[in-house]
Design an enzyme around this catalytic site. Structure first.
Site, PDB file in Angstrom:
ATOM      1  N   ARG A 148      52.419  50.361  33.536  1.00  0.00           N
ATOM      2  CA  ARG A 148      51.837  51.542  34.165  1.00  0.00           C
ATOM      3  C   ARG A 148      51.267  51.170  35.528  1.00  0.00           C
ATOM      4  O   ARG A 148      50.968  49.993  35.786  1.00  0.00           O
ATOM      5  CB  ARG A 148      50.727  52.119  33.284  1.00  0.00           C
ATOM      6  CG  ARG A 148      51.171  52.487  31.871  1.00  0.00           C
ATOM      7  CD  ARG A 148      49.983  52.913  31.031  1.00  0.00           C
ATOM      8  NE  ARG A 148      50.347  53.268  29.671  1.00  0.00           N
ATOM      9  CZ  ARG A 148      50.386  52.410  28.654  1.00  0.00           C
ATOM     10  NH1 ARG A 148      50.049  51.137  28.859  1.00  0.00           N
ATOM     11  NH2 ARG A 148      50.730  52.802  27.441  1.00  0.00           N
ATOM     12  N   LYS A 180      45.902  50.456  27.864  1.00  0.00           N
ATOM     13  CA  LYS A 180      44.932  51.422  27.374  1.00  0.00           C
ATOM     14  C   LYS A 180      44.074  50.795  26.279  1.00  0.00           C
ATOM     15  O   LYS A 180      44.565  50.036  25.448  1.00  0.00           O
ATOM     16  CB  LYS A 180      45.655  52.659  26.834  1.00  0.00           C
ATOM     17  CG  LYS A 180      46.390  53.450  27.908  1.00  0.00           C
ATOM     18  CD  LYS A 180      47.032  54.697  27.332  1.00  0.00           C
ATOM     19  CE  LYS A 180      47.697  55.531  28.408  1.00  0.00           C
ATOM     20  NZ  LYS A 180      48.333  56.747  27.875  1.00  0.00           N
ATOM     21  N   HIS A 217      55.700  55.934  37.549  1.00  0.00           N
ATOM     22  CA  HIS A 217      56.050  56.059  36.137  1.00  0.00           C
ATOM     23  C   HIS A 217      57.551  56.196  35.938  1.00  0.00           C
ATOM     24  O   HIS A 217      58.067  55.877  34.859  1.00  0.00           O
ATOM     25  CB  HIS A 217      55.321  57.265  35.534  1.00  0.00           C
ATOM     26  CG  HIS A 217      54.771  56.991  34.162  1.00  0.00           C
ATOM     27  ND1 HIS A 217      53.774  56.062  33.917  1.00  0.00           N
ATOM     28  CD2 HIS A 217      55.097  57.499  32.953  1.00  0.00           C
ATOM     29  CE1 HIS A 217      53.502  56.028  32.618  1.00  0.00           C
ATOM     30  NE2 HIS A 217      54.308  56.888  32.013  1.00  0.00           N
ATOM     31  N   ARG A 250      58.874  52.921  35.222  1.00  0.00           N
ATOM     32  CA  ARG A 250      58.585  52.547  33.830  1.00  0.00           C
ATOM     33  C   ARG A 250      59.636  53.160  32.897  1.00  0.00           C
ATOM     34  O   ARG A 250      60.154  52.490  32.001  1.00  0.00           O
ATOM     35  CB  ARG A 250      57.180  53.031  33.467  1.00  0.00           C
ATOM     36  CG  ARG A 250      56.749  52.765  32.014  1.00  0.00           C
ATOM     37  CD  ARG A 250      55.280  53.162  31.869  1.00  0.00           C
ATOM     38  NE  ARG A 250      54.826  53.278  30.503  1.00  0.00           N
ATOM     39  CZ  ARG A 250      54.372  52.258  29.771  1.00  0.00           C
ATOM     40  NH1 ARG A 250      54.374  51.049  30.274  1.00  0.00           N
ATOM     41  NH2 ARG A 250      53.949  52.449  28.531  1.00  0.00           N
ATOM     42  N   HIS A 291      53.199  50.738  23.712  1.00  0.00           N
ATOM     43  CA  HIS A 291      53.027  51.995  22.989  1.00  0.00           C
ATOM     44  C   HIS A 291      52.381  51.737  21.633  1.00  0.00           C
ATOM     45  O   HIS A 291      52.802  50.816  20.906  1.00  0.00           O
ATOM     46  CB  HIS A 291      54.374  52.685  22.765  1.00  0.00           C
ATOM     47  CG  HIS A 291      54.949  53.301  23.994  1.00  0.00           C
ATOM     48  ND1 HIS A 291      56.281  53.592  24.138  1.00  0.00           N
ATOM     49  CD2 HIS A 291      54.361  53.702  25.155  1.00  0.00           C
ATOM     50  CE1 HIS A 291      56.495  54.128  25.325  1.00  0.00           C
ATOM     51  NE2 HIS A 291      55.343  54.204  25.952  1.00  0.00           N
ATOM     52  N   TYR A 306      63.090  57.561  24.710  1.00  0.00           N
ATOM     53  CA  TYR A 306      64.074  56.940  25.597  1.00  0.00           C
ATOM     54  C   TYR A 306      65.460  56.875  24.978  1.00  0.00           C
ATOM     55  O   TYR A 306      66.442  56.687  25.687  1.00  0.00           O
ATOM     56  CB  TYR A 306      63.606  55.535  25.990  1.00  0.00           C
ATOM     57  CG  TYR A 306      62.327  55.567  26.776  1.00  0.00           C
ATOM     58  CD1 TYR A 306      62.307  56.022  28.093  1.00  0.00           C
ATOM     59  CD2 TYR A 306      61.119  55.182  26.210  1.00  0.00           C
ATOM     60  CE1 TYR A 306      61.127  56.072  28.818  1.00  0.00           C
ATOM     61  CE2 TYR A 306      59.936  55.233  26.929  1.00  0.00           C
ATOM     62  CZ  TYR A 306      59.953  55.680  28.224  1.00  0.00           C
ATOM     63  OH  TYR A 306      58.776  55.746  28.933  1.00  0.00           O
TER      64      TYR A 306
END
Length: 317
Positions: free
Chosen positions: A151, A175, A245, A248, A271, A280
């Site tokens: 990110r 995150k 992004h 990414r 994730h 994806y």
């Protein structure tokens, strides 16, 4: 309950997210903006029962969000924020707001992420030219974005101690302050090596903590990174909708097309749920067709049918 008490609860919630949940500053700010909108609605309708909301009250708030012309994904995010806020208030014994759990999220269409072709990515990576003021930095920045699939906040947050060029990997903090190790390809390693060598020579011991910095040595911001990507997209003739992004998304799609399994891609992207990574699989149609041909009982039959149609077309031509 007064509006001042609501604002006090919101401030306590933000502190809880940052100090106890360890969420990133950008995430805490996003939740805070959502709750500021909730406080705005409470003030506009003189609502003073935020610790004991009814389902009707909360439905009125959602109607307010709709009147504000927020998109369904934004409304869904506001609802998630509200649920987290009331779970915190229950934890603090400030509220027993079970009504918030009865609210359903607005139905969302699944959005297929924008992906660049390998050729378009190559054009973008080659956009920084030697005549540019920060040619080496910008080239290394773009190479790192695509090589790692990180990110924007993770890339600008890279510290010098997080990059191991001899071993060709970097340590990213995502995150919730979760760390993961991501490999670096040869082009990214070479670009970073060239950039850091020049940076160290120019700055010496004062080269700074962060890998990517401005002329003054300060850490690059996400906004600065975003503007750099836009600048080089324009130079490469790519759509202005391309963002950090997008690289990414392109990273994930391209390595899936190369044969990587979903679990590996999930780990590389950081994730928490594989359902997010599964988006994806809808992008790479060639890969889906190949899997269908390999495993479906009639997959190879369809290949023969297509060959027959091709031969007929050749005879006609």
């Amino acid at each position: 309950m007064s509006l001042a008490e609501l604002n006090s609860d919101i401030a306590a919630f933000r502190h809880y997210l940052q100090s106890e949940r360890g969420m990133a500053d950008n995430t805490v700010q996003a939740y805070g903006r959502d709750l500021d909108r909730f406080a705005k609605w409470c003030a506009s309708v003189n609502y003073d029962k935020h610790t004991t909301p009814t389902l009707r009250d909360l439905a009125s708030y959602l109607a307010f969000l709709h009147d504000e012309q927020l998109a369904p994904p934004s409304i869904a995010r506001h609802l998630v924020t509200l649920k987290m806020f009331y779970r915190f208030l229950r934890l603090e014994e400030r509220a027993n707001a079970s009504a918030v759990d009865l609210l359903g999220s607005p139905k969302l269409w699944e959005r297929i992420p924008q992906v660049l072709s390998p050729t378009a990515v190559e054009d973008l990576l080659n956009s920084p030219q030697p005549g540019d003021r920060f040619h080496l930095r910008d080239r290394a920045l773009l190479e790192t974005l695509y090589a790692t699939g990180c990110r924007a906040s993770e890339v600008v947050g890279l510290k010098t101690d997080d990059v191991y060029l001899d071993s060709a990997f970097c340590r990213c903090t995502g995150k919730g302050n979760k760390q993961r190790v991501v490999p670096l390809g040869r082009p990214a390693v070479e670009a970073l090596r060239d950039y850091l060598a020049v940076k160290l020579e120019a700055k010496g011991a004062n080269h700074g903590t962060y890998v990517f910095s401005s002329k003054s040595g300060r850490q690059l911001t996400r906004i600065h990174l975003w503007s750099l990507v836009k600048k080089y997209c324009k130079r490469a003739g790519l759509p202005q909708s391309v963002s950090p992004h997008t690289l990414r998304h392109s990273f994930a799609t391209h390595i899936l097309a190369g044969g990587a399994d979903l679990r590996t891609v999930q780990e590389l992207l950081g994730h928490s749920s594989i359902q997010t990574t599964q988006h994806y699989t809808h992008v790479d149609r060639d890969r889906l067709k190949a899997i269908h041909r390999q495993f479906h009982p009639l997959g190879k039959s369809e290949d023969r049918r297509q060959e027959t149609r091709d031969r007929r077309q050749e005879k006609i031509e």
